[in-house]
Design a protein around this motif. Structure first.
Motif, PDB file in Angstrom:
ATOM      1  N   GLU A   1      39.863  84.906  28.737  1.00 52.99           N
ATOM      2  CA  GLU A   1      38.379  84.755  28.295  1.00 52.99           C
ATOM      3  C   GLU A   1      37.683  86.226  28.774  1.00 52.99           C
ATOM      4  N   ILE A   2      38.021  86.840  29.881  1.00 49.02           N
ATOM      5  CA  ILE A   2      37.424  88.220  30.068  1.00 49.02           C
ATOM      6  C   ILE A   2      38.037  89.392  29.210  1.00 49.02           C
ATOM      7  N   GLY A   3      38.991  89.003  28.497  1.00 49.91           N
ATOM      8  CA  GLY A   3      39.549  90.041  27.753  1.00 49.91           C
ATOM      9  C   GLY A   3      40.913  91.007  28.379  1.00 49.91           C
ATOM     10  N   TYR A   4      41.103  90.344  29.483  1.00 43.32           N
ATOM     11  CA  TYR A   4      42.350  90.883  30.332  1.00 43.32           C
ATOM     12  C   TYR A   4      43.836  90.890  29.709  1.00 43.32           C
ATOM     13  N   THR A   5      44.028  89.825  28.994  1.00 42.73           N
ATOM     14  CA  THR A   5      45.239  89.578  28.455  1.00 42.73           C
ATOM     15  C   THR A   5      45.671  90.640  27.343  1.00 42.73           C
ATOM     16  N   SER A   6      44.489  91.292  26.570  1.00 45.39           N
ATOM     17  CA  SER A   6      44.546  91.975  25.379  1.00 45.39           C
ATOM     18  C   SER A   6      44.331  93.558  25.714  1.00 45.39           C
ATOM     19  N   LEU A   7      44.320  93.838  27.161  1.00 42.18           N
ATOM     20  CA  LEU A   7      44.183  95.381  27.451  1.00 42.18           C
ATOM     21  C   LEU A   7      44.935  96.486  26.831  1.00 42.18           C
ATOM     22  N   ALA A   8      46.187  95.869  26.633  1.00 44.93           N
ATOM     23  CA  ALA A   8      47.276  96.907  26.226  1.00 44.93           C
ATOM     24  C   ALA A   8      47.211  97.384  24.657  1.00 44.93           C
ATOM     25  N   VAL A   9      46.157  96.559  24.094  1.00 41.03           N
ATOM     26  CA  VAL A   9      46.050  96.547  22.478  1.00 41.03           C
ATOM     27  C   VAL A   9      45.499  97.977  22.086  1.00 41.03           C
ATOM     28  N   PRO A  10      46.051  98.901  21.506  1.00 38.85           N
ATOM     29  CA  PRO A  10      45.393 100.211  21.094  1.00 38.85           C
ATOM     30  C   PRO A  10      44.062 100.258  20.557  1.00 38.85           C
ATOM     31  N   LYS A  11      43.368 101.414  20.850  1.00 35.74           N
ATOM     32  CA  LYS A  11      42.038 101.510  20.443  1.00 35.74           C
ATOM     33  C   LYS A  11      41.872 101.456  18.857  1.00 35.74           C
ATOM     34  N   LYS A  12      42.796 101.852  18.088  1.00 34.19           N
ATOM     35  CA  LYS A  12      42.956 101.833  16.613  1.00 34.19           C
ATOM     36  C   LYS A  12      42.740 100.615  16.180  1.00 34.19           C
ATOM     37  N   PHE A  13      43.351  99.622  16.858  1.00 32.49           N
ATOM     38  CA  PHE A  13      43.347  98.292  16.608  1.00 32.49           C
ATOM     39  C   PHE A  13      42.251  97.182  17.079  1.00 32.49           C
ATOM     40  N   GLY A  14      41.319  97.979  17.906  1.00 31.74           N
ATOM     41  CA  GLY A  14      40.065  97.499  18.607  1.00 31.74           C
ATOM     42  C   GLY A  14      40.401  97.117  19.955  1.00 31.74           C
ATOM     43  N   GLY A  15      41.196  97.379  20.584  1.00 33.77           N
ATOM     44  CA  GLY A  15      41.790  97.129  21.868  1.00 33.77           C
ATOM     45  C   GLY A  15      41.140  98.532  23.048  1.00 33.77           C
ATOM     46  N   GLU A  16      41.282  98.318  24.313  1.00 32.87           N
ATOM     47  CA  GLU A  16      41.050  99.317  25.292  1.00 32.87           C
ATOM     48  C   GLU A  16      42.250 100.002  25.590  1.00 32.87           C
ATOM     49  N   GLU A  17      43.452  99.846  25.085  1.00 33.67           N
ATOM     50  CA  GLU A  17      44.495 100.838  25.184  1.00 33.67           C
ATOM     51  C   GLU A  17      44.680 101.481  26.629  1.00 33.67           C
ATOM     52  N   ILE A  18      45.143 100.457  27.545  1.00 31.00           N
ATOM     53  CA  ILE A  18      45.332 100.852  29.040  1.00 31.00           C
ATOM     54  C   ILE A  18      46.478 101.653  29.149  1.00 31.00           C
ATOM     55  N   SER A  19      46.764 102.314  30.078  1.00 29.15           N
ATOM     56  CA  SER A  19      47.786 103.245  30.365  1.00 29.15           C
ATOM     57  C   SER A  19      48.658 102.419  31.296  1.00 29.15           C
ATOM     58  N   VAL A  20      49.798 102.704  31.681  1.00 32.25           N
ATOM     59  CA  VAL A  20      50.810 102.171  32.560  1.00 32.25           C
ATOM     60  C   VAL A  20      49.923 102.231  34.006  1.00 32.25           C
TER      61      VAL A  20
END
Length: 389
Positions: A48-67
């Protein structure tokens, strides 16, 4: 101690969000363990808070977290609830690796990104009872055959962490037509795909690491998303696997915090103050903090190096060394915490006995200790041999 490693506004933002779930996650952690139930509400909250999609790249609309970001967040989450952290860590790690390696077609990557942003979850399903850990290079018994333009899969996978919440199973199979291992993206609702609830262990009891059963599961040709160039068991840098030691580091920190609090509060009538004034207790606390400092600097320095493409190229066996060091340290830390608390730590209502059982699971996550030690030895021997040529 962890505050030293917070560097960005993104990290601060997400640590603040995670802080909001600390109390509810901690409140249910004992019940999750005692009844071996999957922490579905926790996973739903993180989705719900978006944690599960944090690895999605910015070009696809995500936050693109690092390792590095992932390690920080996963360590924090594991100190709240180990089962939730390990389960969702596989989702973050698998997604992060897929987007980083770019072995999928762009259309496939975009499809996965959209699904994750909508709340889908993913994990690899590669282990089998007969072949053991996939990191050892065994050929999977699960097979994929071409029929009428589709792939048909049959087999059984073990230790599929998070099975009750997964939307997609990234499943390894022996592709008969190509005579190599391939990975297929299987949706949970495919006909012939089912979950056999086999998970009955004393550690990480709520991870839902059940068996995935495939009986004539038919998928479109496009769902063969990976044909790895590197053979199973071959050398391949996998920085996102650091979610595993991050999880056990978080559990060890929770054990440490409990023991120190107990030492400051427990006042037997044989003493004029709390047991924290005793030299032997101070010795144990000091050893615990020293071990945590060493582990934390190791895992964050390697994560930082991995996130830098230039430094990543210089890494050899550091990732495996982190996993070996941190997981074994976590076991030792919880053991010392239990020595501080004494027999009370063995009570079923005491969290330390749960932490002790959970950190043991880390020893059996990949890469396995003996392989790490062998790799370090072989690398040292080969380097010395090359000097003399």
């Amino acid at each position: 101690m962890k505050d030293l490693f917070i560097k960005t506004e993104l990290q601060k933002k997400w640590l603040k969000k995670l802080k909001e779930v600390e109390k509810p996650f901690k409140k249910t952690s004992a019940q999750v363990d005692e009844l071996a139930i999957f922490p579905q509400e926790n996973i739903e909250k993180l989705t719900e808070i978006g944690y599960t999609s944090l690895a999605v790249p910015k070009k696809f609309g995500g936050e693109e977290i690092s390792v590095y970001d992932m390690v920080l967040f996963q360590e924090t989450l594991a100190s709240y609830d180990s089962n939730t952290a390990l389960t969702i860590g596989w989702n973050l790690g698998v997604a992060g690796e897929i987007f980083e390696k770019k072995e999928w077609k762009r259309s496939q990557l975009q499809f996965l990104a959209v699904e994750l942003l909508k709340g889908a979850t993913i994990n690899r399903s590669a282990s089998e009872v007969l072949t053991g850990s996939p990191s050892r290079g065994g050929r999977p018994g699960t097979k994929a055959a071409k029929r009428d333009g589709n792939w048909v899969l049959n087999g059984r996978k073990a230790y599929t962490t998070g099975a009750p919440m997964l939307t997609y199973f990234l499943t390894s199979a022996w592709v008969e037509e190509k005579e190599q291992v391939g990975f297929f993206l299987l949706h949970k609702d495919l006909e012939g795909l089912s979950i056999d609830e086999t998970w009955d262990v004393i550690s990480m009891r709520g991870t839902g690491s059940h068996d995935l059963v495939l009986e004539n599961v038919k998928v479109d040709e496009s769902m063969l998303v990976e044909l790895p160039e590197t053979p199973q068991g071959g050398k391949k840098l996998r920085g996102w696997i650091l979610h595993i030691p991050a999880c056990y580091l978080g559990i060890a920190q929770a054990a440490r915090d409990y023991a120190v609090h107990f030492a400051n509060q427990h006042k037997p009538n044989s003493l004029n103050g709390p047991i924290s004034q005793l030299p032997n207790v101070q010795q144990l606390i000091g050893e615990i903090d020293l071990a945590l400092i060493q582990s934390r600097h190791l895992i964050y320095s390697v994560a930082e190096a991995y996130d830098d493409p230039k430094r990543r190229a210089l890494l050899t066996n550091e990732l495996a060394a982190v996993k070996h060091t941190v997981t074994n340290t976590a076991v030792a830390v919880v053991d010392k915490a239990m020595r501080i608390v004494g027999a009370k730590s063995l009570q079923r209502t005491n969290p330390l006995q749960r932490y002790y059982r959970d950190v043991r699971a880390g020893l059996h996550n990949p890469p396995i200790d003996d392989m790490t030690i062998k790799q370090l030895a072989v690398a040292a021997i080969e380097k010395e041999s090359n000097k003399s040529i």
